[in-house]
Design an enzyme around this catalytic site. Structure first.
Site, PDB file in Angstrom:
ATOM      1  N   SER A 226      43.253  33.451  43.900  1.00  0.00           N
ATOM      2  CA  SER A 226      44.136  34.060  44.902  1.00  0.00           C
ATOM      3  C   SER A 226      45.605  33.783  44.642  1.00  0.00           C
ATOM      4  CB  SER A 226      43.794  33.539  46.296  1.00  0.00           C
ATOM      5  OG  SER A 226      42.769  34.311  46.827  1.00  0.00           O
ATOM      6  N   GLY A 227      46.407  34.776  44.946  1.00  0.00           N
ATOM      7  CA  GLY A 227      47.851  34.657  44.766  1.00  0.00           C
ATOM      8  C   GLY A 227      48.279  34.957  43.349  1.00  0.00           C
TER       9      GLY A 227
HETATM   10  N1  ARG Z   1      40.324  34.853  48.598  1.00  0.00           N
HETATM   11  C1  ARG Z   1      40.041  34.367  47.288  1.00  0.00           C
HETATM   12  C2  ARG Z   1      40.848  33.102  47.026  1.00  0.00           C
HETATM   13  O1  ARG Z   1      41.326  32.523  47.949  1.00  0.00           O
HETATM   14  C3  ARG Z   1      40.207  35.430  46.251  1.00  0.00           C
HETATM   15  C4  ARG Z   1      39.113  36.394  46.291  1.00  0.00           C
HETATM   16  C5  ARG Z   1      39.239  37.496  45.348  1.00  0.00           C
HETATM   17  N2  ARG Z   1      38.005  38.174  45.339  1.00  0.00           N
HETATM   18  C6  ARG Z   1      37.697  39.174  44.526  1.00  0.00           C
HETATM   19  N3  ARG Z   1      36.500  39.669  44.555  1.00  0.00           N
HETATM   20  N4  ARG Z   1      38.606  39.694  43.740  1.00  0.00           N
HETATM   21  O2  ARG Z   1      40.929  32.599  45.938  1.00  0.00           O
END
Ligand code: ARG
Length: 326
Positions: A226-227
């Site tokens: 994420s990010g």
């Molecule tokens: N929310 C996740 C994180 O905090 C990222 C998820 C991304 N998922 C995906 N299927 N692209 O790391």
């Protein structure tokens, strides 16, 4: 079901107890490959050893360097859900640049001078998932990446894009110690909408999100990514935000649409947006004021015209300075 949406903390705790062995030739971000950070130098890791332990340098999210002192990441990375405490209580947040292998000490760890989390981030839809981190010292030896603008051709469905991070490689909590990347494709909004019409994970909103993956699945970002950056045509087009599981067919990864938040990012950056009017030159130091000297009365009328004081340097109209914090 919030805890299930960001299962990173539990996994991080598990990792501390039982570090995952590094498997040679493993696949992921998911379905990806090893990438050298030197080839994607704007890819940074967000870390807190205090919150996530010393394993893997305390990495818990990704980010992208968009100017010498500005990193963009996901708002949800700085939430209580992910950090386990309010951001203000996470005292050792760091941005790590130039480190391929989180088990080593290559590159640099930089403290934060400031962090702005989009107050409009909506954890129900996942809309507005962006935060701006200001580094305590500038990165001078890594090129930042340009953020895509509205209407950028890189958003055309079918465009190949790379996503980079140190996150889960298999969707089972096996976080990668080394940087990985995967090639995915920008998908049509219709497909993204169809995949996420509104459910517990979030709601697809084309104005502020984009989705990318392969129709058959198999390549994707995952927890811990994420990010991090999604890059197409050399521009930052997305930030890893959310999805349903990882790399599943019909469940593409959803990203913050960078073109929709770029203005917000610059408004909260101490560096000016590229192409913005350069800041006005600082007013020159005033010349020391000479004590008035009464000239002796001329005995004869001067032939030259009387001397006129030149205008003070810098006098006249100066363009206004751009406010640094909006
Ligand atoms: N929310 C996740 C994180 O905090 C990222 C998820 C991304 N998922 C995906 N299927 N692209 O790391």
């Amino acid at each position: 079901m919030r805890a299930l949406r960001y299962p990173l903390i539990g996994t991080a705790v598990l990792l501390l107890v039982a570090p995952v062995p590094v498997r040679a030739g493993n696949r992921g971000i998911i379905g990806g490959q090893a990438v050298k950070v030197a080839d994607v130098p704007w890819t940074v890791a967000l870390a807190s050893r205090e919150r996530f332990g010393p394993v893997r340098s305390g990495q818990f999210c990704g980010g992208a360097l968009v100017s010498r002192t500005t990193v963009v990441t996901a708002a949800h990375c700085l939430s209580r859900e992910v950090l386990g405490v309010e951001m203000s209580e996470a005292k050792d947040l760091r941005v790590i640049v130039g480190r391929d292998d989180l088990r080593g000490g290559a590159g640099k760890e930089i403290a934060l001078k400031d962090a702005w989390v989009n107050p409009a981030f909506n954890p129900e839809t996942n809309g507005g998932d962006v935060a701006v981190l200001t580094l305590a010292e500038p990165v001078t030896d890594k090129a930042p990446i340009a953020m895509a603008k509205e209407g950028d051709a890189a958003y055309k469905p079918g465009t190949e894009a790379g996503v980079y991070g140190w996150g889960d490689m298999f969707g089972n909590g096996a976080y990668s110690p080394t940087l990985r990347g995967a090639l995915v494709y920008v998908m049509e909004d219709g497909m993204c909408r169809q995949a996420y019409p509104g459910g517990p994970e979030g709601v697809y909103q084309p104005s502020t999100m984009l989705c990318a993956g392969l129709p058959r699945g198999g390549r994707d970002a995952c927890q811990g990514d994420s990010g991090g950056p999604l890059v197409a045509r050399g521009r930052l087009v997305g930030l890893v935000s959310w999805g349903s599981g990882c790399a599943q067919a019909g469940r593409p990864g959803v990203y913050t649409r960078v073109s929709a938040v770029a203005a917000l990012v610059w408004a909260h950056s101490v560096d000016p947006a590229p192409g913005a009017a350069p800041p006005a030159a600082p007013p020159p130091a005033q010349p020391p004021v000479a004590p008035p000297v009464r000239p002796p009365a001329p005995s004869v009328a001067p032939s030259a015209s009387p001397q006129v004081a030149p205008p003070a340097p810098g006098a006249g109209k100066r363009p206004g300075r751009r406010p640094r914090w909006a």
